[in-house]
Motif scaffolding. Structure first.
Motif, PDB file in Angstrom:
ATOM      1  N   THR B 410       3.758 -22.194 -15.468  1.00 20.76           N
ATOM      2  CA  THR B 410       2.653 -23.019 -14.961  1.00 20.76           C
ATOM      3  C   THR B 410       1.343 -22.246 -14.986  1.00 20.76           C
ATOM      4  N   ARG B 411       1.269 -21.195 -15.807  1.00 19.86           N
ATOM      5  CA  ARG B 411       0.073 -20.360 -15.915  1.00 19.86           C
ATOM      6  C   ARG B 411      -0.388 -19.866 -14.550  1.00 19.86           C
ATOM      7  N   GLY B 412       0.558 -19.354 -13.801  1.00 18.47           N
ATOM      8  CA  GLY B 412       0.293 -18.874 -12.450  1.00 18.47           C
ATOM      9  C   GLY B 412      -0.460 -17.557 -12.436  1.00 18.47           C
ATOM     10  N   THR B 413      -0.973 -17.225 -11.258  1.00 10.80           N
ATOM     11  CA  THR B 413      -1.751 -16.001 -11.098  1.00 10.80           C
ATOM     12  C   THR B 413      -0.961 -14.951 -10.318  1.00 10.80           C
ATOM     13  N   LEU B 417       1.759 -15.260  -7.027  1.00 12.02           N
ATOM     14  CA  LEU B 417       3.023 -14.550  -6.843  1.00 12.02           C
ATOM     15  C   LEU B 417       3.008 -13.803  -5.521  1.00 12.02           C
ATOM     16  N   PHE B 418       1.903 -13.124  -5.241  1.00 11.33           N
ATOM     17  CA  PHE B 418       1.837 -12.346  -4.006  1.00 11.33           C
ATOM     18  C   PHE B 418       1.986 -13.233  -2.772  1.00 11.33           C
ATOM     19  N   ALA B 439       2.997  -7.416  -7.029  1.00  7.68           N
ATOM     20  CA  ALA B 439       1.871  -8.346  -7.125  1.00  7.68           C
ATOM     21  C   ALA B 439       0.699  -7.859  -6.270  1.00  7.68           C
ATOM     22  N   ASP B 440       1.015  -7.293  -5.126  1.00  8.84           N
ATOM     23  CA  ASP B 440      -0.036  -6.763  -4.252  1.00  8.84           C
ATOM     24  C   ASP B 440      -0.792  -5.642  -4.970  1.00  8.84           C
ATOM     25  N   ARG B 441      -0.028  -4.712  -5.531  1.00  3.76           N
ATOM     26  CA  ARG B 441      -0.674  -3.575  -6.216  1.00  3.76           C
ATOM     27  C   ARG B 441      -1.432  -4.029  -7.444  1.00  3.76           C
ATOM     28  N   LEU B 442      -0.829  -4.945  -8.190  1.00  3.88           N
ATOM     29  CA  LEU B 442      -1.494  -5.402  -9.410  1.00  3.88           C
ATOM     30  C   LEU B 442      -2.778  -6.156  -9.064  1.00  3.88           C
TER      31      LEU B 442
END
Lengths: 446, 446
Positions: B410-413, B417-418, B439-442
């Protein structure tokens, strides 16, 4: 800037770390009424069951480590009052009994929940326990030495986790539940029955529809009196639910929500200026229903704490909401849910449809494959995903509930789940992962 | 309406079932050149390794069962030509050698892939194998009886799965890979090294950067000649990749794509009217890059087959695309990826950033917790998720790659995710699942 945090477990410590990191010049002080901060309460049943070596292993950071990071920690300090106008709290040192007013610029109330103790459980008898914090765990652990018969009152996830732990310790276990089935708040009825069957296979005498009336014993508990007769027990664990600790928030003048927990906005602010609440004592936005809910769980508490910490330190963060995800293991069964059950959806007036798929988690021909049951729920008309419930004999296979949780977060559809390019190899799933099979069937049923 | 399907494995059989269900009055005929239809080729290494009882267990449906459902199956029939104007195919019965023209209204080419056989592997020597279908598996299985030394040429997932299988069978195993590391097409370099280390821990002699020059032996293979010396072996498995079987599509006049596989639209139609292609021989839309790719895998093949089946029967279905998900297990290591690796993203000119998180899959204090490595990749500027790579010692823990796969669909960000409400209990994850930590670090690195 002085940031005062009441409660040093999940939300409180997350907030402290985050506030200190966001604004290193802020003074961050945590008051904790207990003896320990920064521990994983969710691990308590696993210490008791022997899968975690000791209670100390649950402690993520000691006060000393926290102080080294610039976070003040005062153990055995009760915060008993708030003057929100003067921005002070009344703090009592439990060791000396002395009270003092402590000023704050920002106050976080992270007082968590307390186990519900029915009248019959307020007893001087020894051997009667609740399980919320490390001292509770240590007391229960000591009580189990030499004990032979345990009675767990309450068939929620803590009771069910404990049932496994106490069987591992070699006790005979009777589990009493007032409702018609165990795990009643997590699952729809047919899945509840499967959980009960697993616990029974584990050797637990599960009795549902039973109300406790009192305890018997002299000095130490010897039995539990119920409306269906007497249960002999030398250890009784009361796990009938929790209630949010809202006394301090109320004293501060903060509004409570309809759930009885503290009402907060997405910045974790209460209705009182400068006063925040986070963790098990606070309400959360449910992204599926758009309502405020009280679902006290570890990740939610940590996340709220981070948000509160950033905001108190002058930053800007928002709590993204929950989707009602929950997971536990009892004996060899993994149990997970996210979103709404069919029962919950119907109670909200949603046009919900559920399908059940019973399959194997890995390719059916692989020796490691075990049964998995997925119940997937969607909304008729919109095709929106509403929720999922999973049971699996390889317990970790229910972690795939996260796929549905992630899609629920973005208001995803059953079709999107069905189209997802999920991973397949024989020791991981069938060609069509059971979630895809369920989405396919649900898509046609909607 | 006569629907002719060439190839009776994943895509072909999915198409046949779906077409028959969608239009029960259509005549559906499957021509399969081999002896078996409807089997799970991905299970072959697990039969050889002993985790699946026998090759027959891989067969989902027999020709008899399929005929009972109204699907005609003709085994040992080669389709050697197409006249797309006349809408006929030339079919040769391999038993009798006789050929005949068979008419069709809709034709599906589901001819799959063939293992690449380098020149040196085209040999009359016994003991030299590829592994694509059940007869291949049976031949290799027979060859392993009494064998002591195996040499696997190729360090892709099939070679790595086989390495475990042959070690389980008690053979000494040398694995040769021409590239600098194993699993080169699936993972970024640092993760490739970890896979090699695991295979070496499993007792395999892994030699990378080695090119095979020829085989030695008389009657039966006795060794593999390389640019780094001789490897003794009485069994050699060639697993250096596959190429799509496009001869028939080409004969029909169908356009091939840049990947060399058959070009199709989302309805699985080729460039020739009435002719469809699906499965390992066809290209697929990659939803992350919007390009056409050739990633032959079981779920993709099944999904394409369903889509083709519905469309051939007069319905309307579209292939949703893939996101590049792949997963395998070798020894005690689970390996998964989805989306793009850092290397792949950079090759496409994407401003990609990756972070690595090394943690445990379950709560660190739980005895069942094992190391897990997540590399998460996102796009600078947009915050879009690009991909994930996972390695875990509890192999099934890498199945959580599906969370990222679903969001990629779904072309998520990275932020989505975080924020996801993933499931936490100690025997399932840390409070912050390793995907959330990544996801937090990215998010902060983007």
């Amino acid at each position: 800037m002085r940031i005062v945090i009441v409660g040093g477990v999940a939300a409180g410590m997350s907030a402290a770390s985050r506030a200190q990191r966001h604004n290193p010049r802020a003074e961050v002080v945590v008051f904790e009424r207990g003896e320990v901060v920064s521990y994983g309460a969710c691990g308590l049943p696993y210490v008791l069951g022997g899968q975690v070596k000791g209670f100390d292993d649950l402690i993520a950071r000691t006060p000393k480590q926290l102080r080294a990071r610039g976070i003040g920690v005062r153990l055995r300090h009760d915060v008993t009052g708030v003057d929100a106008k003067a921005r002070t709290v009344t703090v009592t040192d439990r060791a000396t009994g002395r009270s003092a007013a402590e000023p704050y610029d920002r106050l976080l109330i992270a007082t968590g929940v307390s186990p519900v103790r029915p009248d019959w459980a307020r007893t001087p008898l020894k051997g009667v326990h609740v399980l919320r914090d490390i001292p509770d765990g240590q007391a229960l652990d000591a009580s189990l030495q030499g004990a032979r018969r345990a009675c767990i009152v309450g068939g929620g996830y803590i009771g069910l986790e404990l049932a496994e732990a106490l069987r591992r310790r070699g006790l005979s276990v009777v589990l009493l539940e007032q409702a018609p089935e165990v795990a009643g708040r997590m699952l729809d009825r047919p899945l509840q029955q499967q959980v009960r069957a697993e616990v029974e296979r584990g050797g637990v005498d599960v009795r549902c529809g039973v109300t406790v009336q009192g305890l018997t014993g002299q000095g130490r508990v010897s039995g539990v009196q119920t409306d269906h007769g007497q249960v002999r027990a030398d250890v009784v664990v009361v796990a009938v639910g929790v209630r949010p600790n809202v006394e301090l928030a109320r004293a501060a003048g903060a509004r409570l929500g309809r759930t009885g927990a503290v009402a907060v906005n997405l910045r974790q602010e209460t209705s009182v200026a400068g006063v925040y609440a986070a963790g098990d004592n606070a309400e959360a936005l449910h992204r599926v229903t758009r309502r405020r809910v009280h679902i006290p769980l570890g990740l939610t508490a940590n996340r709220m704490g981070r948000v509160a910490g950033v905001n108190m330190a002058g930053g800007e963060a928002r709590f993204p909401g929950v989707v009602g995800t929950g997971i536990f293991k009892t004996f060899d069964l993994g149990v997970a849910r996210t979103g709404l059950t069919q029962t919950e959806a119907e109670a909200l007036g949603t046009k919900a449809v559920s399908v059940d798929v019973q399959s194997t988690d890995y390719a059916g021909y692989h020796e490691a494959a075990r049964p998995i049951h997925v119940r997937l729920t969607g909304e008729r008309g919109t095709g929106r995903l509403l929720g999922a419930q999973l049971l699996a004999q390889n317990h970790e296979s229910v972690k795939r509930v996260d796929v549905v949780a992630a899609l629920l977060h973005t208001r995803g559809t059953v079709q999107q789940l069905f189209e997802a390019d999920l991973a397949y190899a024989p020791p991981f799933s069938g060609v069509w992962d059971v979630l895809l099979v369920a989405a396919d069937r649900l898509g046609r049923a909607l």
